[in-house]
Design a protein around this motif. Structure first.
Motif, PDB file in Angstrom:
ATOM      1  N   SER A   1       0.818  -1.214   0.000  1.00  0.00           N
ATOM      2  CA  SER A   1       0.000   0.000   0.000  1.00  0.00           C
ATOM      3  C   SER A   1       0.854   1.267   0.000  1.00  0.00           C
ATOM      4  O   SER A   1       0.382   2.337  -0.355  1.00  0.00           O
ATOM      5  CB  SER A   1      -0.904   0.027   1.230  1.00  0.00           C
ATOM      6  N   ASN A   2       2.099   1.158   0.422  1.00  0.00           N
ATOM      7  CA  ASN A   2       3.019   2.292   0.586  1.00  0.00           C
ATOM      8  C   ASN A   2       2.587   3.239   1.700  1.00  0.00           C
ATOM      9  O   ASN A   2       3.101   4.357   1.787  1.00  0.00           O
ATOM     10  CB  ASN A   2       3.199   3.069  -0.722  1.00  0.00           C
TER      11      ASN A   2
ATOM     12  N   TRP B   1      -5.741   1.035  -0.774  1.00  0.00           N
ATOM     13  CA  TRP B   1      -4.487   1.216  -1.506  1.00  0.00           C
ATOM     14  C   TRP B   1      -3.766  -0.097  -1.755  1.00  0.00           C
ATOM     15  O   TRP B   1      -3.071  -0.237  -2.774  1.00  0.00           O
ATOM     16  CB  TRP B   1      -3.605   2.245  -0.808  1.00  0.00           C
TER      17      TRP B   1
ATOM     18  N   ASN C   1      -3.042  -0.818  -5.585  1.00  0.00           N
ATOM     19  CA  ASN C   1      -1.664  -0.984  -6.030  1.00  0.00           C
ATOM     20  C   ASN C   1      -1.396  -2.382  -6.561  1.00  0.00           C
ATOM     21  O   ASN C   1      -0.630  -2.554  -7.521  1.00  0.00           O
ATOM     22  CB  ASN C   1      -0.696  -0.630  -4.904  1.00  0.00           C
TER      23      ASN C   1
END
Length: 119
Positions: free
Chosen positions: A9-10, A44, A48
């Motif tokens: 997800s960063n 996310w 992603n």
């Protein structure tokens, strides 16, 4: 405490401390912050993962097997990026509305907590 970014997800996880004498309003704020963080992490991570999978597929389908290149040029990839964003436009709009709604609620609760309200 803030942890290292999730590789998918960063996003960097935030670990919130539970206060010793937490009021019901403080608890509600903390729980909504944690819930929003989990919701954001899930969105996310899925986004992603889908992006990486579609990007790899796009690169494979557009590289000539006889070509020595291992990747496409920035101009060639820009077609993929635009198509991906166009295809996911509704998802991003829905995400943004939910994100803003959650943040306004969190802001309102935080204001009440900082003004000394307990419920």
């Amino acid at each position: 405490m803030i942890g290292p970014p999730n590789p998918v997800s960063n996003l960097r996880p935030i670990i919130r401390q539970r206060l010793l004498h937490e009021t019901p309003l403080q608890q509600r704020l903390r729980e909504l912050q944690d819930e929003t963080q989990a919701w954001n992490e899930e969105f996310w991570s899925e986004h992603n993962t889908r992006f990486i999978k579609e990007k790899e597929s796009y690169i494979k389908s557009h590289l000539n097997p006889n070509d020595e290149r291992k990747t496409l040029t920035a101009d060639e990839m820009s077609e993929f990026y635009k198509a991906f964003l166009d295809h996911n436009w509704k998802t991003h709009v829905k995400y943004n509305f939910e994100w803003y709604s959650r943040n306004f609620t969190l802001l309102f609760l935080a204001l009440k907590v900082n003004l000394g309200f307990t419920r």
